[in-house]
Scaffold this motif. Sequence first.
Motif, PDB file in Angstrom:
ATOM      1  N   ALA A  20     116.014  90.318 -36.119  1.00 43.93           N
ATOM      2  CA  ALA A  20     115.419  89.415 -37.102  1.00 43.93           C
ATOM      3  C   ALA A  20     115.794  87.960 -36.845  1.00 43.93           C
ATOM      4  O   ALA A  20     115.036  87.043 -37.184  1.00 43.93           O
ATOM      5  CB  ALA A  20     115.843  89.843 -38.502  1.00 43.93           C
ATOM      6  N   LYS A  23     115.017  84.001 -31.819  1.00 45.05           N
ATOM      7  CA  LYS A  23     113.930  83.020 -31.887  1.00 45.05           C
ATOM      8  C   LYS A  23     113.338  82.676 -30.505  1.00 45.05           C
ATOM      9  O   LYS A  23     112.402  81.906 -30.402  1.00 45.05           O
ATOM     10  CB  LYS A  23     114.458  81.720 -32.526  1.00 45.05           C
ATOM     11  CG  LYS A  23     114.848  81.901 -33.979  1.00 45.05           C
ATOM     12  CD  LYS A  23     114.556  80.619 -34.740  1.00 45.05           C
ATOM     13  CE  LYS A  23     114.582  80.750 -36.245  1.00 45.05           C
ATOM     14  NZ  LYS A  23     114.959  82.026 -36.814  1.00 45.05           N
ATOM     15  N   GLU A  77     106.807  93.764 -32.210  1.00 40.08           N
ATOM     16  CA  GLU A  77     106.458  92.809 -33.276  1.00 40.08           C
ATOM     17  C   GLU A  77     107.207  91.497 -33.095  1.00 40.08           C
ATOM     18  O   GLU A  77     106.655  90.413 -33.254  1.00 40.08           O
ATOM     19  CB  GLU A  77     106.790  93.412 -34.646  1.00 40.08           C
ATOM     20  CG  GLU A  77     105.781  94.459 -35.064  1.00 40.08           C
ATOM     21  CD  GLU A  77     106.228  95.247 -36.295  1.00 40.08           C
ATOM     22  OE1 GLU A  77     107.273  94.903 -36.890  1.00 40.08           O
ATOM     23  OE2 GLU A  77     105.531  96.211 -36.636  1.00 40.08           O
ATOM     24  N   ALA A  78     108.512  91.619 -32.758  1.00 43.17           N
ATOM     25  CA  ALA A  78     109.319  90.411 -32.579  1.00 43.17           C
ATOM     26  C   ALA A  78     108.769  89.574 -31.421  1.00 43.17           C
ATOM     27  O   ALA A  78     108.705  88.342 -31.506  1.00 43.17           O
ATOM     28  CB  ALA A  78     110.770  90.787 -32.315  1.00 43.17           C
ATOM     29  N   LYS A  80     105.734  89.341 -30.418  1.00 46.24           N
ATOM     30  CA  LYS A  80     104.535  88.616 -30.875  1.00 46.24           C
ATOM     31  C   LYS A  80     104.925  87.432 -31.750  1.00 46.24           C
ATOM     32  O   LYS A  80     104.389  86.340 -31.629  1.00 46.24           O
ATOM     33  CB  LYS A  80     103.633  89.558 -31.678  1.00 46.24           C
ATOM     34  CG  LYS A  80     102.734  90.375 -30.786  1.00 46.24           C
ATOM     35  CD  LYS A  80     101.657  91.076 -31.610  1.00 46.24           C
ATOM     36  CE  LYS A  80     101.218  92.333 -30.891  1.00 46.24           C
ATOM     37  NZ  LYS A  80     100.978  93.450 -31.781  1.00 46.24           N
ATOM     38  N   ARG A  81     105.873  87.695 -32.652  1.00 43.40           N
ATOM     39  CA  ARG A  81     106.313  86.633 -33.565  1.00 43.40           C
ATOM     40  C   ARG A  81     106.875  85.455 -32.774  1.00 43.40           C
ATOM     41  O   ARG A  81     106.521  84.292 -33.014  1.00 43.40           O
ATOM     42  CB  ARG A  81     107.385  87.184 -34.519  1.00 43.40           C
ATOM     43  CG  ARG A  81     108.106  86.114 -35.321  1.00 43.40           C
ATOM     44  CD  ARG A  81     109.101  86.689 -36.294  1.00 43.40           C
ATOM     45  NE  ARG A  81     110.171  87.483 -35.693  1.00 43.40           N
ATOM     46  CZ  ARG A  81     111.222  86.954 -35.048  1.00 43.40           C
ATOM     47  NH1 ARG A  81     111.341  85.645 -34.911  1.00 43.40           N
ATOM     48  NH2 ARG A  81     112.152  87.736 -34.535  1.00 43.40           N
ATOM     49  N   ILE A  82     107.704  85.771 -31.771  1.00 43.93           N
ATOM     50  CA  ILE A  82     108.327  84.692 -30.996  1.00 43.93           C
ATOM     51  C   ILE A  82     107.276  83.892 -30.229  1.00 43.93           C
ATOM     52  O   ILE A  82     107.329  82.668 -30.164  1.00 43.93           O
ATOM     53  CB  ILE A  82     109.395  85.274 -30.041  1.00 43.93           C
ATOM     54  CG1 ILE A  82     110.609  85.703 -30.865  1.00 43.93           C
ATOM     55  CG2 ILE A  82     109.817  84.260 -28.982  1.00 43.93           C
ATOM     56  CD1 ILE A  82     111.554  86.608 -30.139  1.00 43.93           C
ATOM     57  N   GLU A  83     106.308  84.603 -29.719  1.00 47.02           N
ATOM     58  CA  GLU A  83     105.252  83.904 -28.983  1.00 47.02           C
ATOM     59  C   GLU A  83     104.520  82.919 -29.904  1.00 47.02           C
ATOM     60  O   GLU A  83     104.237  81.780 -29.545  1.00 47.02           O
ATOM     61  CB  GLU A  83     104.245  84.924 -28.441  1.00 47.02           C
ATOM     62  CG  GLU A  83     103.342  84.313 -27.397  1.00 47.02           C
ATOM     63  CD  GLU A  83     102.355  85.332 -26.851  1.00 47.02           C
ATOM     64  OE1 GLU A  83     102.349  85.518 -25.646  1.00 47.02           O
ATOM     65  OE2 GLU A  83     101.614  85.935 -27.650  1.00 47.02           O
ATOM     66  N   ARG A  84     104.273  83.390 -31.120  1.00 44.74           N
ATOM     67  CA  ARG A  84     103.562  82.565 -32.095  1.00 44.74           C
ATOM     68  C   ARG A  84     104.401  81.365 -32.530  1.00 44.74           C
ATOM     69  O   ARG A  84     103.951  80.231 -32.548  1.00 44.74           O
ATOM     70  CB  ARG A  84     103.229  83.428 -33.328  1.00 44.74           C
ATOM     71  CG  ARG A  84     101.828  83.282 -33.812  1.00 44.74           C
ATOM     72  CD  ARG A  84     101.575  84.107 -35.075  1.00 44.74           C
ATOM     73  NE  ARG A  84     101.993  85.487 -35.014  1.00 44.74           N
ATOM     74  CZ  ARG A  84     102.939  86.032 -35.811  1.00 44.74           C
ATOM     75  NH1 ARG A  84     103.546  85.305 -36.704  1.00 44.74           N
ATOM     76  NH2 ARG A  84     103.258  87.310 -35.705  1.00 44.74           N
ATOM     77  N   GLU A  85     105.664  81.670 -32.858  1.00 46.84           N
ATOM     78  CA  GLU A  85     106.518  80.594 -33.397  1.00 46.84           C
ATOM     79  C   GLU A  85     107.131  79.755 -32.297  1.00 46.84           C
ATOM     80  O   GLU A  85     107.660  78.684 -32.558  1.00 46.84           O
ATOM     81  CB  GLU A  85     107.664  81.209 -34.217  1.00 46.84           C
ATOM     82  CG  GLU A  85     107.194  81.907 -35.472  1.00 46.84           C
ATOM     83  CD  GLU A  85     108.338  82.665 -36.139  1.00 46.84           C
ATOM     84  OE1 GLU A  85     109.437  82.717 -35.554  1.00 46.84           O
ATOM     85  OE2 GLU A  85     108.100  83.203 -37.232  1.00 46.84           O
TER      86      GLU A  85
END
Length: 348
Positions: A20, A23, A77-78, A80-85
């Motif tokens: 979680a 980053k 999921e992480a 994808k999230r990291i790629e986005r953020e």
Amino acid sequence: MSMPQAKIATLLGEGKKELASIKDASTLLTWETKYLGRKSELNEILKGLKDLSPEEKRLVGPVAQHARETLTTLHQEAAKRIEREGVDWDKEWIDVTAPGERIPAGHLHPITLLENEIADIFASLGFGVWDGPELEMEQNNFDSLNFPKDHPARDMQDTFWVKQDKHWKHTYLPRTHTSTVQVRYMQEHKPPIRIIVPGRIFRNEATDASHEHTFHQFECLMVDEPGKVTVATFKYIAETFFSRFFGKKIDIRLRPSYFPFTEPSFEFDISCVLCERKGCSVCQQTGWLEIGGAGMVNQKVFESVGYKRGAYQGFAWGFGLTRLAMMKYKITDIRLFMSGDLRFLKQF
Ligand code: DAH
């Protein structure tokens, strides 16, 4: 709870928690090695399943599998999230006022550019543009233009003769001049006529810096009732055209010559565009540049296209477009035009 199950529960809990807070992609990779890698504790447990008793295997197996699947899903999921953020907006901002990146695109060939420019000048003088085929009937290239069969005038034009197909009704050849289109046009149209014909032509020539087997000419044809189009008209049109084309006053000089399709015929010079008749190396100190041939259309040509003898009068000319391009752009080797050399073409 037996030992492996407790360990699995701890791994799952810690793995989720650590994930979680991740980053960036490289920390994510470390995490992946630690929890899902070949040497990860979880993998060791899965590998060790085979040594457990059947009873234990039944209990631990599904828990370990479940933990692995859960961590794998969470990892995806992480990612994808990291790629986005992960976009650093301080660095990635877009300057909408910055000049665009040039997308490499082709452009027109210098000869085509000139053809367009010439067509524009002639349009302002009331002339249209016409075209004809490059593989032409011998009839249109020679006979209808009053070149008698076996007449030496045919030798003036070094023709490429092509192998004939037995199904062809006519003898075909790569046209040696754009005068062919005079015939084609007049067969289909009645005067008044005002056309120019830019086009590619072919000559069986040894090539050097000033000779090429494939080059461009442009024909001009103006015909009307007797007295309306004279040699004076021709001089006026020629002077106007060349002066506009070179952007300065150009003088015209006619010298008597011979072409089967004109009578009288002229060789046509313009005042040197470089030295303005003072004499320079380009005009070989003469002050004049040879441009092409011209003349009053021979009545025999009119007859061959079906006009009545004496019904019309007009002039025609045939100029080397490639030669004009060389003069305009100060190009010293004619072979560059057909070379396809991008270093040359990109300069236009
Ligand atoms: N067709 C001739 C050539 O290529 C040039 C020419 C001369 C064209 C006189 C004409 C003309 O229209 O009137 O050598």
